[in-house]
Design a protein around this motif. Structure first.
Motif, short mmCIF file in Angstrom:
data_model
loop_
_atom_site.label_atom_id
_atom_site.label_comp_id
_atom_site.label_asym_id
_atom_site.label_seq_id
_atom_site.Cartn_x
_atom_site.Cartn_y
_atom_site.Cartn_z
N ILE A 106 36.17 57.69 80.89
CA ILE A 106 34.83 57.11 80.92
C ILE A 106 33.87 57.88 80.00
O ILE A 106 33.08 57.28 79.27
N MET A 107 33.95 59.21 80.01
CA MET A 107 32.95 60.05 79.36
C MET A 107 33.47 60.82 78.15
O MET A 107 32.74 61.60 77.54
N GLY A 108 34.73 60.61 77.81
CA GLY A 108 35.38 61.43 76.80
C GLY A 108 34.80 61.31 75.40
O GLY A 108 35.08 62.16 74.55
N ASP A 109 33.99 60.28 75.13
CA ASP A 109 33.38 60.15 73.80
C ASP A 109 32.29 61.18 73.55
O ASP A 109 31.83 61.33 72.41
N GLU A 110 31.87 61.87 74.61
CA GLU A 110 30.89 62.94 74.47
C GLU A 110 31.64 64.27 74.58
O GLU A 110 32.00 64.71 75.68
N PRO A 111 31.91 64.94 73.45
CA PRO A 111 32.73 66.16 73.45
C PRO A 111 32.24 67.25 74.40
O PRO A 111 33.04 67.93 75.05
N ALA A 112 30.93 67.44 74.49
CA ALA A 112 30.39 68.48 75.36
C ALA A 112 30.73 68.22 76.82
O ALA A 112 31.03 69.14 77.59
N VAL A 113 30.69 66.94 77.21
CA VAL A 113 31.02 66.56 78.59
C VAL A 113 32.52 66.69 78.82
O VAL A 113 32.97 67.22 79.85
N ALA A 114 33.31 66.20 77.87
CA ALA A 114 34.77 66.26 77.99
C ALA A 114 35.24 67.70 78.14
O ALA A 114 36.16 68.00 78.92
N ASN A 115 34.61 68.61 77.41
CA ASN A 115 34.98 70.02 77.47
C ASN A 115 34.77 70.59 78.87
O ASN A 115 35.61 71.33 79.40
N GLU A 116 33.65 70.25 79.50
CA GLU A 116 33.36 70.73 80.85
C GLU A 116 34.31 70.13 81.88
O GLU A 116 34.69 70.80 82.85
N LYS B 135 24.77 61.52 81.33
CA LYS B 135 23.66 60.67 80.91
C LYS B 135 22.66 61.43 80.03
O LYS B 135 22.13 60.89 79.05
N LYS B 136 22.42 62.70 80.37
CA LYS B 136 21.49 63.51 79.57
C LYS B 136 22.07 63.78 78.18
O LYS B 136 21.36 63.69 77.18
N VAL B 137 23.35 64.13 78.12
CA VAL B 137 23.98 64.40 76.83
C VAL B 137 24.01 63.13 75.97
O VAL B 137 23.69 63.18 74.77
N LYS B 138 24.35 62.01 76.58
CA LYS B 138 24.41 60.75 75.83
C LYS B 138 23.02 60.36 75.31
O LYS B 138 22.88 59.93 74.16
N ALA B 139 22.00 60.51 76.15
CA ALA B 139 20.64 60.16 75.73
C ALA B 139 20.16 61.07 74.61
O ALA B 139 19.52 60.62 73.65
N ALA B 140 20.48 62.38 74.70
CA ALA B 140 20.08 63.32 73.66
C ALA B 140 20.76 63.00 72.33
O ALA B 140 20.12 63.03 71.27
N ASN B 141 22.04 62.67 72.38
CA ASN B 141 22.77 62.33 71.16
C ASN B 141 22.26 61.02 70.56
O ASN B 141 22.16 60.89 69.33
N ALA B 142 21.93 60.06 71.42
CA ALA B 142 21.40 58.80 70.93
C ALA B 142 20.05 59.00 70.25
O ALA B 142 19.77 58.40 69.20
N ALA B 143 19.21 59.86 70.82
CA ALA B 143 17.89 60.14 70.23
C ALA B 143 18.04 60.86 68.89
O ALA B 143 17.31 60.57 67.94
N GLN B 144 19.01 61.77 68.84
CA GLN B 144 19.23 62.49 67.58
C GLN B 144 19.73 61.55 66.49
O GLN B 144 19.31 61.64 65.33
N ASN B 145 20.63 60.64 66.86
CA ASN B 145 21.15 59.67 65.87
C ASN B 145 20.07 58.73 65.38
O ASN B 145 20.07 58.30 64.22
N THR B 146 19.11 58.42 66.25
CA THR B 146 18.00 57.53 65.87
C THR B 146 17.10 58.20 64.83
O THR B 146 16.57 57.56 63.92
N GLN B 147 16.91 59.51 64.99
CA GLN B 147 16.02 60.25 64.10
C GLN B 147 16.64 60.46 62.72
O GLN B 147 15.94 60.67 61.74
N GLN B 148 17.97 60.42 62.65
CA GLN B 148 18.64 60.67 61.37
C GLN B 148 18.57 59.48 60.43
O GLN B 148 18.42 58.38 60.85
#
Length: 234
Positions: free
Chosen positions: A192-202, A221-234
Motif C-alpha cells: 500500500i505504502m511502498g511508493d514512499e521510500p521513507a515509509v517503506a524503510n520504517e 499521509k504526512k510524507v505523501k503530502a510533503a512530497n506532493a507539495a514539493q513536487n508542486t513547487q518544482q
C-alpha cells in the motif's frame, strides 16, 4: 451563584460538542446513483430498517426529523472528512450479525486500506457458517473531503449501540477485502505504502505493527503530502 453559572455553561458546551460529534456534515450515495448532501449520524442507536444490515441516520437540514437508511440502500457516504463504503464481511461471516455494514476508507490507493469491525471478541467480526458473503460494493475511487470533523471508531467504537473491536482490511475493492493480520502486516503495508521510500524503510525496520497502525497511517499521509507539495513547487 458563579459556580452554578459555570456548571450550566460547562454542561451546555459539553452538550453542544456531543451533538456536533453525532451529526456531521456530509453526503450519501444510494444504490440508484443518486447523491444528496446534508447531515449524518454515522453511529445511531436503536434498531435499523433491516435487522441484518447496519444503518445511519440522515437529514437534509438540521431542523428536519432524521431518516434511517440501511446499508442495503446505499453505496457510500461521507461524514465530516471521512469516507465510508458498504461492504459484506470478508468470507462467510458477519459483523455483529449484520450481513452488510460500512467500512471507512482509510487509505485510497490502488490497494486500499479499510477500517471496520475487527476479528475476535467484543462482538466484532465472527465467522458464521451458512452465510454467503456475496460481492461487496467497490469504493471506486470514492475519496473523502478535506478538513472538517472526523469519525473516530476507536478501540471500543460502536455502531447501533454495539461494542466492536476495530480491524483493518485491504483490497482493490471491498469484494476482494481481507483482514490485515500480524503475519501479513509488513507485506500489506509495503504494497500500500511502498511508493514512499521513507515509509517503506520504517516498515522494513519493523517500527510499526497492528498496535500502532494509526501512527503508521499518519506518518504515510504526512510524507505523501510533503512530497506532493514539493513536487508542486518544482
Amino acid at each position: 451563584m458563579l459556580r452554578t453559572l459555570s456548571f450550566i455553561l460547562f454542561f451546555l458546551l459539553a452538550a453542544t460538542a456531543a451533538y456536533a460529534q453525532k451529526w456531521l456534515p456530509g453526503s450519501i450515495n444510494d444504490v440508484k446513483g443518486n447523491r444528496e448532501t446534508g447531515f449524518i449520524n454515522p453511529y445511531p442507536s436503536g434498531k435499523g430498517p433491516n435487522k441484518h444490515e447496519a444503518f445511519i441516520e440522515f437529514k437534509t437540514d438540521e431542523k428536519m426529523n432524521p431518516i434511517k437508511l440501511s446499508a442495503g440502500e446505499l453505496r457510500s457516504f461521507i461524514a465530516g472528512k471521512d469516507s465510508f463504503v458498504v461492504a459484506h464481511p470478508p468470507g462467510n461471516g458477519s459483523w455483529n450479525g449484520k450481513e452488510l455494514d460500512f467500512v471507512k476508507v482509510v487509505i485510497n490507493e490502488e490497494i486500499k486500506l479499510y477500517q471496520g469491525k475487527g476479528a475476535g471478541g467484543g462482538g466484532g467480526f465472527k465467522i458464521r457458517p451458512g452465510f454467503s458473503g456475496g460481492v461487496g460494493l467497490g469504493s471506486g475511487g470514492y475519496g473523502g473531503v478535506g478538513g472538517g470533523l472526523g469519525v473516530s471508531m476507536g478501540g471500543n467504537g460502536n455502531r447501533n449501540g454495539e461494542k466492536a473491536n476495530v480491524g483493518y482490511f485491504f483490497g482493490a475493492n471491498t469484494a476482494e477485502m481481507m483482514e490485515v493480520s500480524a503475519v501479513n502486516f509488513n507485506d500489506i503495508m509495503l504494497d500500500i505504502m511502498g511508493d514512499e521510500p521513507a515509509v517503506a524503510n520504517e516498515i522494513r525496520k519493523n517500527k510499526f505493527n497492528l498496535h500502532n497502525i494509526e501512527s503508521l497511517i499518519d506518518f504515510f499521509k504526512k510524507v505523501k503530502a510533503a512530497n506532493a507539495a514539493q513536487n508542486t513547487q518544482q
